[in-house]
Design a protein around this motif. Structure first.
Motif, PDB file in Angstrom:
ATOM      1  N   ARG A   1     -28.703 -25.517 -10.361  1.00  0.00           N
ATOM      2  CA  ARG A   1     -27.690 -25.200  -9.887  1.00  0.00           C
ATOM      3  C   ARG A   1     -27.728 -23.460  -9.616  1.00  0.00           C
ATOM      4  NH1 ARG A   1     -22.368 -26.586 -12.752  1.00  0.00           N
ATOM      5  NH2 ARG A   1     -23.327 -28.849 -12.315  1.00  0.00           N
ATOM      6  N   ILE A   2     -27.186 -23.056  -8.422  1.00  0.00           N
ATOM      7  CA  ILE A   2     -27.223 -21.747  -7.913  1.00  0.00           C
ATOM      8  C   ILE A   2     -25.789 -21.548  -7.521  1.00  0.00           C
ATOM      9  CG2 ILE A   2     -27.854 -19.773  -6.426  1.00  0.00           C
ATOM     10  CD1 ILE A   2     -30.539 -21.371  -6.221  1.00  0.00           C
ATOM     11  N   ILE A   3     -25.152 -20.614  -8.154  1.00  0.00           N
ATOM     12  CA  ILE A   3     -23.836 -20.048  -7.830  1.00  0.00           C
ATOM     13  C   ILE A   3     -23.688 -18.688  -7.395  1.00  0.00           C
ATOM     14  CG2 ILE A   3     -21.448 -19.552  -8.735  1.00  0.00           C
ATOM     15  CD1 ILE A   3     -22.468 -21.683 -11.077  1.00  0.00           C
ATOM     16  N   GLU A   4     -23.416 -18.364  -5.998  1.00  0.00           N
ATOM     17  CA  GLU A   4     -23.151 -17.405  -5.545  1.00  0.00           C
ATOM     18  C   GLU A   4     -22.110 -16.343  -6.027  1.00  0.00           C
ATOM     19  OE1 GLU A   4     -22.588 -17.866  -1.281  1.00  0.00           O
ATOM     20  OE2 GLU A   4     -24.453 -18.878  -0.793  1.00  0.00           O
ATOM     21  N   PRO A   5     -22.210 -15.023  -5.910  1.00  0.00           N
ATOM     22  CA  PRO A   5     -21.138 -14.101  -6.530  1.00  0.00           C
ATOM     23  C   PRO A   5     -20.203 -13.991  -5.569  1.00  0.00           C
ATOM     24  CG  PRO A   5     -23.022 -12.854  -5.594  1.00  0.00           C
ATOM     25  CD  PRO A   5     -23.387 -14.191  -5.188  1.00  0.00           C
ATOM     26  N   ARG A   6     -19.024 -13.456  -6.179  1.00  0.00           N
ATOM     27  CA  ARG A   6     -17.962 -13.125  -5.678  1.00  0.00           C
ATOM     28  C   ARG A   6     -17.745 -11.648  -5.582  1.00  0.00           C
ATOM     29  NH1 ARG A   6     -13.259 -16.771  -8.169  1.00  0.00           N
ATOM     30  NH2 ARG A   6     -14.075 -19.033  -7.408  1.00  0.00           N
ATOM     31  N   LEU A   7     -18.187 -11.127  -4.395  1.00  0.00           N
ATOM     32  CA  LEU A   7     -18.180  -9.711  -4.045  1.00  0.00           C
ATOM     33  C   LEU A   7     -16.655  -8.822  -3.788  1.00  0.00           C
ATOM     34  CD1 LEU A   7     -21.552  -9.557  -1.892  1.00  0.00           C
ATOM     35  CD2 LEU A   7     -21.254  -9.160  -4.538  1.00  0.00           C
ATOM     36  N   PRO A   8     -16.338  -7.785  -4.044  1.00  0.00           N
ATOM     37  CA  PRO A   8     -15.432  -7.325  -3.637  1.00  0.00           C
ATOM     38  C   PRO A   8     -15.121  -7.436  -2.083  1.00  0.00           C
ATOM     39  CG  PRO A   8     -16.422  -5.623  -5.042  1.00  0.00           C
ATOM     40  CD  PRO A   8     -17.356  -6.656  -4.677  1.00  0.00           C
ATOM     41  N   ALA A   9     -13.793  -7.245  -1.590  1.00  0.00           N
ATOM     42  CA  ALA A   9     -13.496  -7.371  -0.327  1.00  0.00           C
ATOM     43  C   ALA A   9     -13.960  -6.309   0.565  1.00  0.00           C
ATOM     44  CB  ALA A   9     -12.031  -7.585   0.071  1.00  0.00           C
ATOM     45  N   SER A  10     -14.083  -5.144  -0.224  1.00  0.00           N
ATOM     46  CA  SER A  10     -14.856  -3.706   0.745  1.00  0.00           C
ATOM     47  C   SER A  10     -16.105  -4.101   0.516  1.00  0.00           C
ATOM     48  CB  SER A  10     -13.935  -2.635  -0.001  1.00  0.00           C
ATOM     49  OG  SER A  10     -14.567  -2.565  -1.300  1.00  0.00           O
ATOM     50  N   GLY A  11     -16.810  -4.661  -0.249  1.00  0.00           N
ATOM     51  CA  GLY A  11     -18.213  -4.718  -0.398  1.00  0.00           C
ATOM     52  C   GLY A  11     -18.695  -3.854  -1.424  1.00  0.00           C
TER      53      GLY A  11
END
Length: 392
Positions: free
Chosen positions: A336-346
């Motif tokens: 299982r690979i979980i993608e990160p949650r990046l800031p809205a501004s990047g």
């Protein structure tokens, strides 16, 4: 018998008496002149005694704090104590004494009534050096005095006593006495703490920073981009900053002039710019450590290389398992690979730099428990493919 005349004898006696009178008068003239001169000298000395003698101390100053630099700047080298004095005709001497006001000693757990003082030099007073005499109207002269003394140690409060004495007829008289206190402090204060600063990076060209000092009786000095230090107070603001990297430093200065270590904060001002369809960048890295069924997820260590001439904002990251790297009988459903949650501004990456993403901004991979035989996956070396999006 012829009678003798007494006229010649009388004439001789009168002449002799006149000569003796003239001689006595002539002998008395110097005595009268000496008496007049002595009377004038006595009146002169009486007038001179009425003129007050003045004594001043240029350095150290009363109630002042000194470190090594401030002590050397107080008087012309190599003197450490100096001042001026208005002296009178005669033999005058300037005497000084410096003592440290130490804490009261304790006797049987209680402070003693009398305070003992540590003497910096030998007990008693020491003569200072006087400049050559310059008479003004033959009554007084303004002279400089100095005493060669290094900065007293250890740190603490000291008492300085200066006396002007005169010697006449083997008698010494104290004419003027000056007394003052000063403090020696050579310990630098603690560094200030920056409590508020601009975001890094930011598109704001105006910056406001706040800081606090951990000690009292301190003043602050600030510096932006290695410019000269200038006095400042918290908060401090800067306007019209260019699109570049900026560094702010602050340090504390105590009353003796000791500087604390500086505290620095750096940030980059960038242009906002329109959001583009994406800019090329490279991703590299991999997961570290072994995976086993039911084990915890491991972060993927990723580095972003920006070869563009402008900074970028990474707005999306993803990772996928390359199926060709799986051994026969090891299904992809076991991972299982979980993608990160990046800031809205990047995530900001400067131009021509490589940034290692922090934990939390990278994908994670985990081996799940499938309930079936997963021995074929033992010893497998997995390969991950990465993808992402960025804007300028």
């Amino acid at each position: 018998m012829r009678k003798r005349s007494s006229a010649p004898l009388l004439t001789f006696a009168v002449t002799l008496g006149v000569l003796f009178g003239v001689a006595a008068a002539w002998a008395a003239l110097p005595k009268v002149g000496t008496s007049v001169a002595r009377s004038a000298a006595a009146r002169h000395r009486k007038h001179v005694r009425r003129i007050p003698a003045l004594l001043s101390v240029s350095a150290p100053r009363s109630a002042h704090f000194y470190n090594a630099g401030g002590w050397r700047a107080g008087c012309p080298a190599p003197a450490g104590v100096c001042g001026t004095v208005r002296t009178l005709p005669g033999s005058e001497t300037v005497l000084i004494s410096i003592r440290r006001a130490g804490p009261a000693p304790k006797r049987h757990g209680r402070p003693a009534r009398r305070r003992r003082r540590h003497v910096v030099k030998a007990p008693g007073f020491r003569p200072a050096k006087l400049s050559p005499r310059k008479l003004r109207g033959k009554l007084q002269s303004q002279r400089r005095w100095s005493y060669r003394l290094a900065l007293p140690r250890p740190d603490g409060r000291y008492i300085l006593v200066v006396k002007l004495t005169s010697r006449r007829r083997n008698r010494v008289r104290v004419r003027v006495t000056q007394s003052m206190t000063f403090t020696v402090d050579t310990v630098p204060p603690l560094a200030p703490v920056i409590t508020a600063a601009p975001a890094n990076p930011t598109t704001e060209t105006n910056a406001h920073l706040s800081f606090s000092a951990p000690e009292r009786w301190l003043s602050d000095q600030c510096d932006l981009d290695n410019q000269p230090w200038h006095p400042c107070q918290s908060p401090v603001g800067y306007a019209g900053l260019s699109q570049a990297r900026h560094q702010f430093q602050v340090r504390a200065v105590d009353r003796a002039g000791n500087w604390s270590p500086s505290t620095a904060y750096a940030w980059t001002v960038i242009g906002a710019g329109p959001a583009g369809p994406g800019l090329p960048f490279a991703l590299s890295g991999g997961a570290r450590g072994a995976l086993y069924p039911g084990g915890s997820a491991r972060p993927v260590a990723l580095s972003v290389a920006n070869a563009n001439n402008v900074p970028i904002y990474v707005t999306g990251l993803s990772a996928s398992l390359r199926l060709s790297s799986l051994p026969l009988g090891c299904p992809a459903s076991g991972y299982r690979i979980i993608e990160p949650r990046l800031p809205a501004s990047g995530v900001y990456v400067a131009a021509h730099t490589t940034l290692t993403l922090p934990v939390g901004a990278t994908p994670t991979i985990q081996m799940v428990e499938t309930g079936s035989n997963q021995d074929p996956c033992r010893g497998a070396r997995l390969v991950l493919d990465y993808a992402g999006t960025a804007r300028s």
